[in-house]
Enzyme design. Structure first.
Site, short mmCIF file in Angstrom:
data_model
loop_
_atom_site.label_atom_id
_atom_site.label_comp_id
_atom_site.label_asym_id
_atom_site.label_seq_id
_atom_site.Cartn_x
_atom_site.Cartn_y
_atom_site.Cartn_z
N HIS A 1 0.84 -1.20 0.00
CA HIS A 1 0.00 0.00 0.00
C HIS A 1 0.87 1.25 0.00
O HIS A 1 2.07 1.18 0.29
CB HIS A 1 -0.90 0.04 1.24
CG HIS A 1 -2.13 -0.82 1.11
ND1 HIS A 1 -2.12 -2.16 1.44
CD2 HIS A 1 -3.38 -0.55 0.68
CE1 HIS A 1 -3.33 -2.67 1.23
NE2 HIS A 1 -4.12 -1.71 0.77
N LYS B 1 -0.51 4.85 4.63
CA LYS B 1 -1.38 3.91 5.35
C LYS B 1 -0.88 3.70 6.78
O LYS B 1 0.32 3.51 7.01
CB LYS B 1 -1.44 2.56 4.61
CG LYS B 1 -2.44 1.60 5.23
CD LYS B 1 -2.84 0.49 4.27
CE LYS B 1 -3.77 -0.51 4.94
NZ LYS B 1 -5.06 0.09 5.34
P1 NAD Z 1 -7.37 9.66 5.15
O1 NAD Z 1 -6.50 9.93 6.32
O2 NAD Z 1 -6.99 10.24 3.83
O3 NAD Z 1 -8.89 10.12 5.46
C1 NAD Z 1 -9.52 10.03 6.72
C2 NAD Z 1 -10.27 11.36 6.91
O4 NAD Z 1 -11.11 11.26 8.07
C3 NAD Z 1 -9.33 12.55 7.13
O5 NAD Z 1 -9.64 13.57 6.19
C4 NAD Z 1 -9.65 13.00 8.56
O6 NAD Z 1 -9.56 14.42 8.73
C5 NAD Z 1 -11.10 12.53 8.68
N1 NAD Z 1 -11.56 12.44 10.07
C6 NAD Z 1 -10.90 11.95 11.14
N2 NAD Z 1 -11.66 12.07 12.24
C7 NAD Z 1 -12.82 12.65 11.87
C8 NAD Z 1 -13.99 13.03 12.56
N3 NAD Z 1 -14.12 12.84 13.88
N4 NAD Z 1 -15.02 13.60 11.85
C9 NAD Z 1 -14.90 13.79 10.52
N5 NAD Z 1 -13.80 13.45 9.81
C10 NAD Z 1 -12.77 12.89 10.47
O7 NAD Z 1 -7.45 8.07 5.05
P2 NAD Z 1 -7.99 7.16 3.81
O8 NAD Z 1 -6.83 6.69 3.00
O9 NAD Z 1 -9.14 7.84 3.14
O10 NAD Z 1 -8.49 5.88 4.62
C11 NAD Z 1 -9.48 5.97 5.64
C12 NAD Z 1 -9.80 4.59 6.18
O11 NAD Z 1 -10.41 3.79 5.16
C13 NAD Z 1 -8.56 3.78 6.63
O12 NAD Z 1 -8.91 3.02 7.77
C14 NAD Z 1 -8.28 2.87 5.44
O13 NAD Z 1 -7.58 1.70 5.77
C15 NAD Z 1 -9.71 2.55 5.03
N6 NAD Z 1 -9.88 2.07 3.64
C16 NAD Z 1 -10.81 1.08 3.47
C17 NAD Z 1 -11.09 0.62 2.19
C18 NAD Z 1 -12.20 -0.40 2.02
O14 NAD Z 1 -12.49 -0.78 0.88
N7 NAD Z 1 -12.84 -0.82 3.09
C19 NAD Z 1 -10.42 1.14 1.09
C20 NAD Z 1 -9.47 2.17 1.30
C21 NAD Z 1 -9.22 2.64 2.59
#
Ligand code: NAD
Length: 272
Positions: A160, A164
């Site tokens: 990744h 991450k």
């Molecule tokens: P990222 O850090 O780019 O985004 C997370 C966002 O959440 C940030 O903008 C942060 O400011 C916001 N956030 C945090 N606390 C908050 C709150 N209390 N209220 C509102 N917003 C808040 O991360 P990302 O790469 O987008 O990944 C996010 C999650 O999704 C990770 O756990 C990742 O592993 C997971 N993910 C899952 C899949 C899937 O298919 N299930 C795919 C990709 C990523």
């Protein structure tokens, strides 16, 4: 069962997945982008969600809390972090909302807390929302059942992007669990998550994990079944976050109006 065009809210709307989700919801005629929330202390509170996603103005502003938009949506899509996701589940239970959770990296006690909502909230929780990965899980079940106890060593390798925060990926763990279950093993007992120094030869039953973090890799997973004379590798490569976002929107449409319960993408896709 699912309502016609559910009103969707996206929490973490300024994140990597959040921006892609905004894009995916606007492309889906059977769903409406109703609202979005960013972290309360973010300078992006009040920004237009479309502009955040590089789409131009959509006329939907990023809010600072779910409470402010409680009447505006039916389903929440949450790709944030474990603490935020658990707080949002409590909100959904209190306000009769459905939720799609993509957040990974939940510890055992956090998973137990999440599970405690299964009778109060309709939720889809899956570490990987892509159709291809969920099909791959079924291919792994078949491969593990046929090969696993015939002297094939099983290793899960994932890669990744450099941002991450959890490892191994939720998808790698899910793949390992599927293989382990098919063989009557558990990751608690048979998972090997690190090898360093004089760690000795591998045992026949262990399921090994290796993690790569580099550059902008969206997500790659390989499960290897290797024995003397041959090796089978089942690989999935995601080339864009849109695959996860489209899966999440599909899950949101599926879960809207459903009974409380904890569902996964296998349920959404009818693969179970
Ligand atoms: P990222 O850090 O780019 O985004 C997370 C966002 O959440 C940030 O903008 C942060 O400011 C916001 N956030 C945090 N606390 C908050 C709150 N209390 N209220 C509102 N917003 C808040 O991360 P990302 O790469 O987008 O990944 C996010 C999650 O999704 C990770 O756990 C990742 O592993 C997971 N993910 C899952 C899949 C899937 O298919 N299930 C795919 C990709 C990523």
């Amino acid at each position: 069962m699912s309502s016609h065009a559910p009103r969707i809210a996206i929490v973490g709307a300024a994140g990597r997945m959040g921006r892609t989700l905004v894009n995916a919801v606007t492309r889906e005629p059977q769903a409406t982008l109703a609202a979005g929330v960013v972290a309360a202390d973010s300078s992006l509170v009040g920004a237009d969600l479309g502009e955040l996603a590089g789409l131009g103005k959509l006329g939907v502003a990023a809010g600072a809390s779910l409470a402010a938009i409680a009447d505006e949506f039916d389903v929440l899509i949450d790709f944030t972090n474990p603490a935020t996701t658990l707080a949002n589940l409590a909100f959904c239970a209190e306000h009769g909302k459905a939720i799609v959770i993509g957040t990974t990296g939940l510890a055992d006690d956090e998973l137990a807390e999440l599970d405690g909502y299964r009778e109060r909230v309709p939720m889809v929780f899956a570490p990987n929302m892509s159709v291809g990965v969920n099909l791959t899980l079924n291919l792994l079940r078949t491969a593990a059942t046929a090969l696993g106890d015939e002297g094939y060593d099983i290793e899960v390798i994932e890669a990744h992007h450099r941002h991450k925060v959890d490892a191994p990926s939720g998808t790698a763990l899910k793949m390992g669990e599927v293989v382990a279950e098919s063989l009557g093993r558990t990751l608690k007992e048979h998972g090997v998550f690190a090898r360093e120094g004089q760690c000795g030869p591998r045992s026949g039953e262990e399921i090994g994990f290796a993690t790569v973090r580099a550059g902008d890799i969206v997500g790659e997973h390989t499960v290897m079944f290797a024995t003397e004379g041959e090796r089978i590798e089942i690989t999935h490569k995601a080339s864009s976050r849109m695959t996860f976002a489209r899966g999440a929107v599909r899950a949101a449409r599926w879960v809207a109006g459903r009974e409380a319960g904890r569902y996964d993408m296998q349920d959404v896709l009818g693969l179970t």
